[in-house]
Every structure is written in structure tokens, then in C-alpha cells.
Design a protein around this motif. Structure first.
Motif, PDB file in Angstrom:
ATOM      1  N   MET A   1     -23.763  73.365  43.813  1.00  0.00           N
ATOM      2  CA  MET A   1     -23.699  73.162  45.256  1.00  0.00           C
ATOM      3  C   MET A   1     -22.312  73.550  45.745  1.00  0.00           C
ATOM      4  SD  MET A   1     -24.794  69.778  47.201  1.00  0.00           S
ATOM      5  CE  MET A   1     -24.008  69.288  48.671  1.00  0.00           C
ATOM      6  N   THR A   2     -22.242  74.260  46.845  1.00  0.00           N
ATOM      7  CA  THR A   2     -20.964  74.682  47.387  1.00  0.00           C
ATOM      8  C   THR A   2     -20.477  73.709  48.441  1.00  0.00           C
ATOM      9  OG1 THR A   2     -22.357  76.292  48.517  1.00  0.00           O
ATOM     10  CG2 THR A   2     -20.688  77.157  47.046  1.00  0.00           C
ATOM     11  N   ASP A   3     -19.150  73.619  48.545  1.00  0.00           N
ATOM     12  CA  ASP A   3     -18.533  72.743  49.526  1.00  0.00           C
ATOM     13  C   ASP A   3     -18.554  73.455  50.879  1.00  0.00           C
ATOM     14  OD1 ASP A   3     -16.886  71.238  51.135  1.00  0.00           O
ATOM     15  OD2 ASP A   3     -15.203  71.183  49.733  1.00  0.00           O
ATOM     16  N   PRO A   4     -19.247  72.902  51.869  1.00  0.00           N
ATOM     17  CA  PRO A   4     -19.350  73.587  53.157  1.00  0.00           C
ATOM     18  C   PRO A   4     -18.017  73.657  53.902  1.00  0.00           C
ATOM     19  CG  PRO A   4     -20.365  71.421  53.289  1.00  0.00           C
ATOM     20  CD  PRO A   4     -19.988  71.646  51.851  1.00  0.00           C
ATOM     21  N   THR A   5     -17.035  72.846  53.522  1.00  0.00           N
ATOM     22  CA  THR A   5     -15.740  72.876  54.196  1.00  0.00           C
ATOM     23  C   THR A   5     -14.759  73.827  53.526  1.00  0.00           C
ATOM     24  OG1 THR A   5     -14.900  71.013  52.903  1.00  0.00           O
ATOM     25  CG2 THR A   5     -16.008  70.488  54.976  1.00  0.00           C
ATOM     26  N   ALA A   6     -15.089  74.351  52.353  1.00  0.00           N
ATOM     27  CA  ALA A   6     -14.190  75.274  51.660  1.00  0.00           C
ATOM     28  C   ALA A   6     -14.077  76.569  52.453  1.00  0.00           C
ATOM     29  CB  ALA A   6     -14.698  75.550  50.251  1.00  0.00           C
ATOM     30  N   ARG A   7     -12.867  77.107  52.485  1.00  0.00           N
ATOM     31  CA  ARG A   7     -12.594  78.311  53.251  1.00  0.00           C
ATOM     32  C   ARG A   7     -12.009  79.395  52.353  1.00  0.00           C
ATOM     33  NH1 ARG A   7     -10.639  73.521  55.874  1.00  0.00           N
ATOM     34  NH2 ARG A   7      -9.443  73.693  53.998  1.00  0.00           N
ATOM     35  N   VAL A   8     -11.986  80.610  52.862  1.00  0.00           N
ATOM     36  CA  VAL A   8     -11.324  81.726  52.177  1.00  0.00           C
ATOM     37  C   VAL A   8     -10.096  82.092  52.996  1.00  0.00           C
ATOM     38  CG1 VAL A   8     -11.509  84.118  51.415  1.00  0.00           C
ATOM     39  CG2 VAL A   8     -13.487  82.600  51.225  1.00  0.00           C
ATOM     40  N   HIS A   9      -8.945  82.114  52.332  1.00  0.00           N
ATOM     41  CA  HIS A   9      -7.678  82.473  52.959  1.00  0.00           C
ATOM     42  C   HIS A   9      -7.237  83.821  52.399  1.00  0.00           C
ATOM     43  CE1 HIS A   9      -7.116  78.289  54.380  1.00  0.00           C
ATOM     44  NE2 HIS A   9      -7.757  77.997  53.257  1.00  0.00           N
ATOM     45  N   GLU A  10      -6.865  84.735  53.253  1.00  0.00           N
ATOM     46  CA  GLU A  10      -6.384  86.056  52.842  1.00  0.00           C
ATOM     47  C   GLU A  10      -4.860  86.032  52.913  1.00  0.00           C
ATOM     48  OE1 GLU A  10      -8.265  89.141  52.497  1.00  0.00           O
ATOM     49  OE2 GLU A  10     -10.249  88.330  52.902  1.00  0.00           O
ATOM     50  N   LEU A  11      -4.196  86.261  51.767  1.00  0.00           N
ATOM     51  CA  LEU A  11      -2.735  86.233  51.710  1.00  0.00           C
ATOM     52  C   LEU A  11      -2.216  87.447  50.951  1.00  0.00           C
ATOM     53  CD1 LEU A  11      -2.182  82.470  50.756  1.00  0.00           C
ATOM     54  CD2 LEU A  11      -2.039  83.478  53.035  1.00  0.00           C
ATOM     55  N   ASN A  12      -1.102  87.991  51.422  1.00  0.00           N
ATOM     56  CA  ASN A  12      -0.453  89.097  50.719  1.00  0.00           C
ATOM     57  C   ASN A  12       0.395  88.556  49.577  1.00  0.00           C
ATOM     58  OD1 ASN A  12      -1.402  91.250  52.338  1.00  0.00           O
ATOM     59  ND2 ASN A  12       0.108  90.757  53.906  1.00  0.00           N
ATOM     60  N   LEU A  13       0.570  89.386  48.558  1.00  0.00           N
ATOM     61  CA  LEU A  13       1.351  88.992  47.386  1.00  0.00           C
ATOM     62  C   LEU A  13       2.046  90.231  46.839  1.00  0.00           C
ATOM     63  CD1 LEU A  13       1.733  86.299  45.820  1.00  0.00           C
ATOM     64  CD2 LEU A  13      -0.103  87.027  44.312  1.00  0.00           C
ATOM     65  N   TYR A  14       3.306  90.079  46.457  1.00  0.00           N
ATOM     66  CA  TYR A  14       4.031  91.183  45.825  1.00  0.00           C
ATOM     67  C   TYR A  14       3.374  91.533  44.496  1.00  0.00           C
ATOM     68  CZ  TYR A  14       7.876  90.487  49.127  1.00  0.00           C
ATOM     69  OH  TYR A  14       8.639  90.383  50.269  1.00  0.00           O
ATOM     70  N   ARG A  15       3.466  92.802  44.130  1.00  0.00           N
ATOM     71  CA  ARG A  15       2.841  93.309  42.903  1.00  0.00           C
ATOM     72  C   ARG A  15       3.204  92.466  41.680  1.00  0.00           C
ATOM     73  NH1 ARG A  15      -1.112  95.839  40.678  1.00  0.00           N
ATOM     74  NH2 ARG A  15      -0.954  97.574  42.080  1.00  0.00           N
ATOM     75  N   ARG A  16       4.488  92.148  41.487  1.00  0.00           N
ATOM     76  CA  ARG A  16       4.875  91.433  40.260  1.00  0.00           C
ATOM     77  C   ARG A  16       4.210  90.055  40.164  1.00  0.00           C
ATOM     78  NH1 ARG A  16      11.188  89.751  41.280  1.00  0.00           N
ATOM     79  NH2 ARG A  16      10.950  89.315  43.469  1.00  0.00           N
ATOM     80  N   TYR A  17       4.008  89.403  41.293  1.00  0.00           N
ATOM     81  CA  TYR A  17       3.344  88.101  41.273  1.00  0.00           C
ATOM     82  C   TYR A  17       1.827  88.264  41.185  1.00  0.00           C
ATOM     83  CZ  TYR A  17       8.001  86.744  42.746  1.00  0.00           C
ATOM     84  OH  TYR A  17       9.357  86.584  42.822  1.00  0.00           O
ATOM     85  N   PHE A  18       1.311  89.284  41.851  1.00  0.00           N
ATOM     86  CA  PHE A  18      -0.119  89.587  41.789  1.00  0.00           C
ATOM     87  C   PHE A  18      -0.554  89.780  40.338  1.00  0.00           C
ATOM     88  CE2 PHE A  18      -3.722  92.468  41.674  1.00  0.00           C
ATOM     89  CZ  PHE A  18      -4.545  92.017  42.692  1.00  0.00           C
ATOM     90  N   ASP A  19       0.211  90.555  39.578  1.00  0.00           N
ATOM     91  CA  ASP A  19      -0.138  90.817  38.182  1.00  0.00           C
ATOM     92  C   ASP A  19      -0.160  89.539  37.355  1.00  0.00           C
ATOM     93  OD1 ASP A  19      -0.423  93.503  38.777  1.00  0.00           O
ATOM     94  OD2 ASP A  19       1.550  94.069  37.975  1.00  0.00           O
ATOM     95  N   LEU A  20       0.755  88.617  37.625  1.00  0.00           N
ATOM     96  CA  LEU A  20       0.785  87.330  36.904  1.00  0.00           C
ATOM     97  C   LEU A  20      -0.428  86.474  37.266  1.00  0.00           C
ATOM     98  CD1 LEU A  20       4.585  86.483  37.252  1.00  0.00           C
ATOM     99  CD2 LEU A  20       3.408  87.244  35.164  1.00  0.00           C
ATOM    100  N   VAL A  21      -0.800  86.476  38.540  1.00  0.00           N
ATOM    101  CA  VAL A  21      -1.994  85.736  38.978  1.00  0.00           C
ATOM    102  C   VAL A  21      -3.234  86.346  38.339  1.00  0.00           C
ATOM    103  CG1 VAL A  21      -3.474  85.207  40.958  1.00  0.00           C
ATOM    104  CG2 VAL A  21      -1.009  84.883  41.137  1.00  0.00           C
ATOM    105  N   ALA A  22      -3.341  87.675  38.391  1.00  0.00           N
ATOM    106  CA  ALA A  22      -4.514  88.358  37.835  1.00  0.00           C
ATOM    107  C   ALA A  22      -4.654  88.091  36.339  1.00  0.00           C
ATOM    108  CB  ALA A  22      -4.421  89.860  38.104  1.00  0.00           C
ATOM    109  N   ALA A  23      -3.521  87.969  35.643  1.00  0.00           N
ATOM    110  CA  ALA A  23      -3.549  87.693  34.203  1.00  0.00           C
ATOM    111  C   ALA A  23      -3.816  86.216  33.907  1.00  0.00           C
ATOM    112  CB  ALA A  23      -2.221  88.112  33.573  1.00  0.00           C
ATOM    113  N   GLY A  24      -3.747  85.376  34.924  1.00  0.00           N
ATOM    114  CA  GLY A  24      -3.974  83.941  34.737  1.00  0.00           C
ATOM    115  C   GLY A  24      -2.767  83.187  34.224  1.00  0.00           C
ATOM    116  N   THR A  25      -1.586  83.830  34.214  1.00  0.00           N
ATOM    117  CA  THR A  25      -0.385  83.156  33.689  1.00  0.00           C
ATOM    118  C   THR A  25       0.427  82.471  34.771  1.00  0.00           C
ATOM    119  OG1 THR A  25       0.875  85.216  33.795  1.00  0.00           O
ATOM    120  CG2 THR A  25      -0.202  84.696  31.700  1.00  0.00           C
TER     121      THR A  25
END
Length: 121
Positions: A1-25
């Protein structure tokens, strides 16, 4: 079941941090408490984008904690969770280069994140 109050936020991220997020670290995202992030909450999705590209990475917000300043955030959350490739002092300098003192004075947010979908782009 999904939370009806959950939202999607669009945020920019610098490449070096994006890569760390994408890797899960990178499990803590640091943000200033801007009004548009006031409703950010556990269960929400953040879609990070590298500005000017189609590359995106979605994460689930696990927790949002407010701190008075970046030093308190790093001390409590642990620098390795914010950026496992840099020392605490390097991170503090990098964060303050992005956000000046007037932004830090708004309050800062530690957003605990977990990977939800593979990166696209």
C-alpha cells in the motif's frame, strides 16, 4: 500500500555527490531549510538530477532531522554518511562554499536517504 501523502521532490545535485548517491554510499543528503523543503518527510521520494542533463537518481526519504548548523549536522550524522570520500573538515568547507552563512542561518537538514530505483540517463 502506498502512502497517499508521500510526494516526489525534484532536486539538483552536483555530479560528485550524485555518483555517491547512485552507488548507495551517500546516505545523508545535506540541505538548507528552504521553505520549499519544509514539508519533506519520511516516505517521500527525491528525484536527484544533474543540472542540464537527463540523468536522474531516485531515493526514498527515511528521515529528516533539523540542525542549527553544518558542524552540528556532521558531528551527529557522521561525515562518512554525508561523503565517504572526504574528511569532516573538507566537507565542512565544501558545504559552506555551496551555502553561505545567510543560508546556514535558515537551519540545515540532514535527509537520510536510501536508493529506490537504479539511475537513469
Amino acid at each position: 500500500m502506498t502512502d497517499p501523502t508521500a510526494r516526489v521532490h525534484e532536486l539538483n545535485l552536483y555530479r560528485r555527490y550524485f555518483d555517491l548517491v547512485a552507488a548507495g554510499t551517500k546516505t545523508i543528503e545535506v540541505r538548507v531549510k528552504y521553505p520549499h523543503l519544509a514539508d519533506l518527510a519520511a516516505g517521500d521520494t527525491i528525484r536527484f538530477r544533474i543540472k542540464g542533463t537527463d540523468e536522474t537518481c531516485e531515493v526514498r526519504v527515511e528521515r529528516v532531522t533539523e540542525y542549527s548548523d553544518f558542524e552540528a549536522l556532521l558531528d551527529h550524522e557522521g561525515p562518512a554518511n554525508v561523503n565517504p570520500t572526504a574528511t569532516r573538515d573538507q566537507q565542512l568547507g565544501d558545504i559552506r562554499a555551496i551555502y553561505g552563512p545567510e543560508k546556514e542561518a535558515l537551519g540545515v537538514l540532514a535527509v537520510e536517504i536510501s536508493r529506490s530505483k537504479p539511475p537513469r540517463g
